[in-house]
Design an enzyme around this catalytic site. Structure first.
Site, PDB file in Angstrom:
ATOM      1  N   ASN A 178       7.641 -47.730  19.496  1.00  0.00           N
ATOM      2  CA  ASN A 178       7.677 -47.916  20.940  1.00  0.00           C
ATOM      3  C   ASN A 178       6.275 -47.769  21.498  1.00  0.00           C
ATOM      4  O   ASN A 178       5.448 -47.056  20.921  1.00  0.00           O
ATOM      5  CB  ASN A 178       8.577 -46.842  21.565  1.00  0.00           C
ATOM      6  CG  ASN A 178       8.701 -46.984  23.076  1.00  0.00           C
ATOM      7  OD1 ASN A 178       8.926 -48.081  23.591  1.00  0.00           O
ATOM      8  ND2 ASN A 178       8.531 -45.890  23.792  1.00  0.00           N
ATOM      9  N   THR A 179       6.020 -48.439  22.603  1.00  0.00           N
ATOM     10  CA  THR A 179       4.785 -48.194  23.333  1.00  0.00           C
ATOM     11  C   THR A 179       5.133 -47.596  24.687  1.00  0.00           C
ATOM     12  O   THR A 179       6.095 -48.009  25.337  1.00  0.00           O
ATOM     13  CB  THR A 179       3.944 -49.477  23.483  1.00  0.00           C
ATOM     14  OG1 THR A 179       2.787 -49.168  24.255  1.00  0.00           O
ATOM     15  CG2 THR A 179       4.715 -50.612  24.115  1.00  0.00           C
ATOM     16  N   HIS A 180       4.352 -46.570  25.079  1.00  0.00           N
ATOM     17  CA  HIS A 180       4.674 -45.807  26.282  1.00  0.00           C
ATOM     18  C   HIS A 180       3.398 -45.615  27.105  1.00  0.00           C
ATOM     19  O   HIS A 180       2.353 -45.276  26.544  1.00  0.00           O
ATOM     20  CB  HIS A 180       5.275 -44.450  25.882  1.00  0.00           C
ATOM     21  CG  HIS A 180       5.600 -43.594  27.061  1.00  0.00           C
ATOM     22  ND1 HIS A 180       6.729 -43.798  27.820  1.00  0.00           N
ATOM     23  CD2 HIS A 180       4.925 -42.567  27.644  1.00  0.00           C
ATOM     24  CE1 HIS A 180       6.749 -42.910  28.818  1.00  0.00           C
ATOM     25  NE2 HIS A 180       5.661 -42.159  28.729  1.00  0.00           N
ATOM     26  N   ARG A 237      28.870 -47.494  24.935  1.00  0.00           N
ATOM     27  CA  ARG A 237      27.464 -47.582  24.529  1.00  0.00           C
ATOM     28  C   ARG A 237      27.306 -47.708  23.004  1.00  0.00           C
ATOM     29  O   ARG A 237      26.484 -48.494  22.534  1.00  0.00           O
ATOM     30  CB  ARG A 237      26.719 -46.363  25.077  1.00  0.00           C
ATOM     31  CG  ARG A 237      25.221 -46.436  24.986  1.00  0.00           C
ATOM     32  CD  ARG A 237      24.663 -47.558  25.852  1.00  0.00           C
ATOM     33  NE  ARG A 237      23.219 -47.571  25.714  1.00  0.00           N
ATOM     34  CZ  ARG A 237      22.370 -47.414  26.698  1.00  0.00           C
ATOM     35  NH1 ARG A 237      22.801 -47.265  27.929  1.00  0.00           N
ATOM     36  NH2 ARG A 237      21.076 -47.420  26.479  1.00  0.00           N
ATOM     37  N   ASP A 260      10.990 -40.640  23.894  1.00  0.00           N
ATOM     38  CA  ASP A 260       9.525 -40.695  23.720  1.00  0.00           C
ATOM     39  C   ASP A 260       8.995 -39.499  22.927  1.00  0.00           C
ATOM     40  O   ASP A 260       7.899 -38.991  23.205  1.00  0.00           O
ATOM     41  CB  ASP A 260       8.822 -40.780  25.096  1.00  0.00           C
ATOM     42  CG  ASP A 260       9.236 -42.014  25.877  1.00  0.00           C
ATOM     43  OD1 ASP A 260       9.479 -43.058  25.253  1.00  0.00           O
ATOM     44  OD2 ASP A 260       9.338 -41.926  27.111  1.00  0.00           O
TER      45      ASP A 260
HETATM   46  C1  GRF Z   1       4.490 -51.093  29.421  1.00  0.00           C
HETATM   47  O1  GRF Z   1       3.554 -50.284  30.107  1.00  0.00           O
HETATM   48  C2  GRF Z   1       5.409 -50.263  28.581  1.00  0.00           C
HETATM   49  O2  GRF Z   1       4.811 -49.174  27.974  1.00  0.00           O
HETATM   50  C3  GRF Z   1       6.391 -49.787  29.634  1.00  0.00           C
HETATM   51  O3  GRF Z   1       6.623 -50.941  30.422  1.00  0.00           O
HETATM   52  C4  GRF Z   1       5.460 -51.755  30.394  1.00  0.00           C
HETATM   53  C5  GRF Z   1       5.880 -53.126  29.926  1.00  0.00           C
HETATM   54  O4  GRF Z   1       4.946 -54.096  30.284  1.00  0.00           O
HETATM   55  N1  GRF Z   1       7.566 -49.217  29.051  1.00  0.00           N
HETATM   56  P1  GRF Z   1       5.094 -55.607  29.817  1.00  0.00           P
HETATM   57  O5  GRF Z   1       6.518 -56.035  30.097  1.00  0.00           O
HETATM   58  O6  GRF Z   1       4.778 -55.662  28.352  1.00  0.00           O
HETATM   59  O7  GRF Z   1       4.099 -56.365  30.634  1.00  0.00           O
END
Ligand code: GRF
Length: 200
Positions: A108-110, A68, A146
């Site tokens: 990151n988006t969560h 990894r 996260d």
């Molecule tokens: C998003 O909700 C993101 O936060 C999560 O996976 C989803 C990705 O959606 N980790 P997309 O591929 O951008 O449509």
């Protein structure tokens, strides 16, 4: 006075890439530019979206490396080749390692209101818990899962009869707008966050 160049942004994806698409659609010369899109897999809608937009792509697969840390070094270098100011993990299904995070400022988006429901099943876990309000969070990535400093959040109501799919789709509407707002704000305010903090 000359305008600052667009914030050079590399986006990492593993899935359908609708968050990436929102970022692609909102690029501007005085804001940010998506200069490359990377993935950990070849079969990924996000790569197709990037190619359709004429953005360079790269793939660095975990199974192609013995360890990894070697994968982490390789993806660190693949991203560095595009000299980004910012990296955005937008539905990227791998944990980035120490080398990567030491090299690249990464957000990151969560799909939950962190610190509630971290991990791979944020939408499912929120539904199972019975919360009436959930949402999405944009945060700096640190060594945890996260757990990094929160930049922005948007709330989304859970409706009666929601399934994981319907709720996630509604969250993603808010998430795409949030992500664009955050990257634009970081582009406008890069002096302060580069000095080592979040966005006020
Ligand atoms: C998003 O909700 C993101 O936060 C999560 O996976 C989803 C990705 O959606 N980790 P997309 O591929 O951008 O449509």
């Amino acid at each position: 006075m000359t305008e600052p160049a667009a914030l050079r942004t590399v986006v990492l994806v593993s899935g359908t890439g609708t968050n990436l698409q929102a970022l692609l659609d909102a690029q501007s010369p005085d804001g940010y530019a998506v200069v490359a899109v990377g993935s950990d897999r070849h079969d990924c809608g996000g790569l197709d979206r990037a190619a359709a937009a004429g953005i360079p792509t790269f793939v660095v697969r975990v199974p192609d490396f013995a360890t990894r840390p070697e994968w982490d070094r390789a993806i660190t270098d693949a991203v560095a080749a595009h000299t980004p100011d910012l990296v955005v993990s937008a539905g990227f299904f791998k944990v980035l390692g120490a080398d990567f995070l030491a090299t690249h400022q990464t957000i990151n988006t969560h799909p939950s209101l962190l610190p509630s429901f971290p991990g791979s099943f944020g939408v499912r876990d929120a539904l199972a818990h019975g919360v009436r309000v959930t949402g999405c969070t944009c945060h700096w990535i640190d060594a945890g899962i996260d757990s990094g400093p929160i930049i922005e959040q948007r709330a989304v109501r859970v409706e009666d009869g929601d399934t994981e799919e319907t709720l996630h789709e509604r969250i993603k509407v808010a998430e795409r707008a949030m992500l664009v707002d955050v990257v634009r704000a970081l582009a406008a305010d890069r002096g302060s966050w580069r000095r080592g903090g979040g966005l006020d």
